[in-house]
Design a protein around this motif. Structure first.
Motif, PDB file in Angstrom:
ATOM      1  N   ARG A 246     -20.884 -16.412  10.728  1.00 10.51           N
ATOM      2  CA  ARG A 246     -19.477 -16.530  10.320  1.00 10.51           C
ATOM      3  C   ARG A 246     -18.641 -17.114  11.460  1.00 10.51           C
ATOM      4  N   SER A 257     -19.068 -17.509   1.598  1.00  8.65           N
ATOM      5  CA  SER A 257     -18.574 -17.010   0.323  1.00  8.65           C
ATOM      6  C   SER A 257     -18.834 -15.510   0.245  1.00  8.65           C
ATOM      7  N   GLU A 258     -17.773 -14.719   0.130  1.00  5.50           N
ATOM      8  CA  GLU A 258     -17.919 -13.264   0.061  1.00  5.50           C
ATOM      9  C   GLU A 258     -18.675 -12.843  -1.191  1.00  5.50           C
ATOM     10  N   GLU A 259     -18.521 -13.616  -2.245  1.00  7.97           N
ATOM     11  CA  GLU A 259     -19.156 -13.270  -3.514  1.00  7.97           C
ATOM     12  C   GLU A 259     -20.660 -13.526  -3.486  1.00  7.97           C
TER      13      GLU A 259
END
Length: 452
Positions: A246, A257-259
């Motif tokens: 990150r 992408s957090e998802e």
């Protein structure tokens, strides 16, 4: 980095010839989607005349034409920005000079948009990292949010070794959508011929930083374009790897992408590049993912629905293209049961197609009309000219990955021999080549050496 040899870039005449043959082939593949000038080069003479006009002097890139295409299996659409023919050729010319550097500085375990490498290589390497009893059981599944659309322009200009003024034209051209002109302040456009190369060079270094920050921890990395995996012995180390990457991406204007970025145990399984990886009682199996099976089933059904007025030959040709491509993509994994399931599905939808065409005919008449015996099979959907392929025709063949440190510009013979060997094993497979140009030519790089 080791030195000792030098890179020789193509001579002007040969470079222009390769631009006309290779870069414009890319333009041909997008003939139905020209740039904002709505011009196409449809003849060899037009392509060569255009290639001879290429120059960086007072070069000004034209705005790109924005279109939106559906994402497979999703309701959202992907933005594609299409350059003019002249700008595509300019990008191809600069990409040909840039690609030897990109191949040399690339992460060894990066397999997307690279010469003589493919998704099967990435899948097989991931299998190698996870197959044994002592393999790291935790997997960081990474996905970069809007990778192409978010790369920082300042980072590209400072770190990509090419003419800054030309790169600025590529990046700042803007795009036209519904007659309105929009600026491009970040990212490299999807649809730009040089964009995959720039994206790869932006992401290169992820493997090295993990090796430097997490040494001797049984951590392995594999990347295909903007999708990547990191294997780790514990969940805590996987989380640490996520934080390291990150930070690495933030310097380039990117974020995870957090998802889609999750940490998974191998016993629970995960999907990567359309494959499902999972251990069953300690045995790792790689199979086509359920999402991939759903997508191909829907694609087959859509073709058959569209073919209500087609001839049987036309339908067979359309289905064969899909069957051949999907089965070749998955044939190196544990896909035999899936192939059998899909063959039964194809039989069901083609039978429904036959009944729809002849609602007043009986089952025996329809069977005799479209299905005929062939060899040991009694039910073969064929005509005198064409025969419908079976998924099971693609026998399972284990895939071998190329040498990770091999460079197509230095080890050309190795890659060509490997490609020919693969073709002999499966003659109907069309081995993937470059994403933008012809493979490197010995005349172009006779004594090329690079900093490794």
């Amino acid at each position: 980095m080791e030195s000792g040899k030098t890179i020789q870039l193509p001579a002007d005449s040969l470079a222009l010839g390769k631009t006309a043959r290779g870069a414009n082939r890319h333009a041909e593949q997008g003939e139905t989607h020209p740039g904002c000038r709505w011009q196409l080069w449809t003849t060899a003479s037009a392509k060569m005349r255009a290639a001879l006009r290429l120059t960086e002097k007072q070069y000004r890139a034209q705005p790109l034409r924005r279109v939106y295409i559906p994402k497979p299996g999703k309701t959202t659409k992907r933005p594609i920005s299409i350059p003019t023919m002249y700008d595509r050729a300019m990008q191809a010319l600069y990409a040909q000079a840039l690609q030897p550097i990109a191949e040399t500085t690339a992460d060894p375990r990066s397999f997307g948009f690279r010469l003589f490498r493919c998704a099967q290589d990435a899948s097989r390497y991931a299998f190698t990292c996870l197959m044994s009893q002592g393999s790291a059981p935790w997997i960081l599944e990474g996905d970069i949010k809007g990778c192409f659309d978010a790369i920082a322009h300042d980072w590209l200009r400072e770190n990509i070794p090419m003419d800054r003024s030309v790169m600025t034209q590529f990046l700042k051209a803007g795009f036209v959508f519904e007659t309105a002109l929009y600026p491009t302040d970040k990212g490299t456009p999807q649809g730009g011929l040089i964009s995959p190369l720039l994206a790869n060079m932006t992401l290169d270094g992820m493997e090295k930083i993990l090796a430097a920050r997490l040494p001797k921890m049984n951590v392995h990395f594999v990347r295909y374009a903007d999708d990547f995996l990191v294997t780790a012995p514990t969940k805590e180390i996987a989380e640490e790897a996520r934080d390291i990457l990150r930070e690495f991406l933030a310097e380039r204007g990117l974020e995870l992408s957090e998802e889609k970025t999750v940490i998974t145990h191998i016993d629970d399984g995960f999907d990567f590049l359309g494959y499902n990886f999972r251990k069953y009682k300690g045995t790792l199996l790689v199979k086509p993912s359920q999402k991939s099976i759903k997508v191909i089933s829907e694609k087959i059904a859509a073709i058959v629905r569209k073919a209500q007025a087609w001839t049987q030959d036309h339908l067979i040709l359309a289905l064969n293209s899909v069957i051949r491509g999907w089965s070749n993509y998955h044939r190196h994994n544990a896909a035999k049961r899936t192939f059998g399931f899909l063959d039964r599905y194809v039989w069901a939808v083609t039978w429904k197609w036959g009944k729809h065409r002849h609602p007043n005919k009986g089952h025996k008449w329809i069977a005799r009309r479209y299905w005929h015996p062939e060899g040991n099979r009694n039910w073969v959907f064929r005509t005198e000219e064409n025969t419908l392929l079976l998924f099971e025709d693609a026998t399972i063949r284990r895939h071998t990955i190329p040498r990770l440190n091999a460079n197509p510009y230095l080890d050309r013979n190795y890659f060509l021999e490997r490609r020919e060997r693969m073709k002999r094993q499966t003659p109907w497979v069309q081995t993937s080549r470059s994403f933008f140009a012809l493979p490197p030519d010995n005349r172009v790089v006779e004594r090329m050496s690079v900093l490794r």
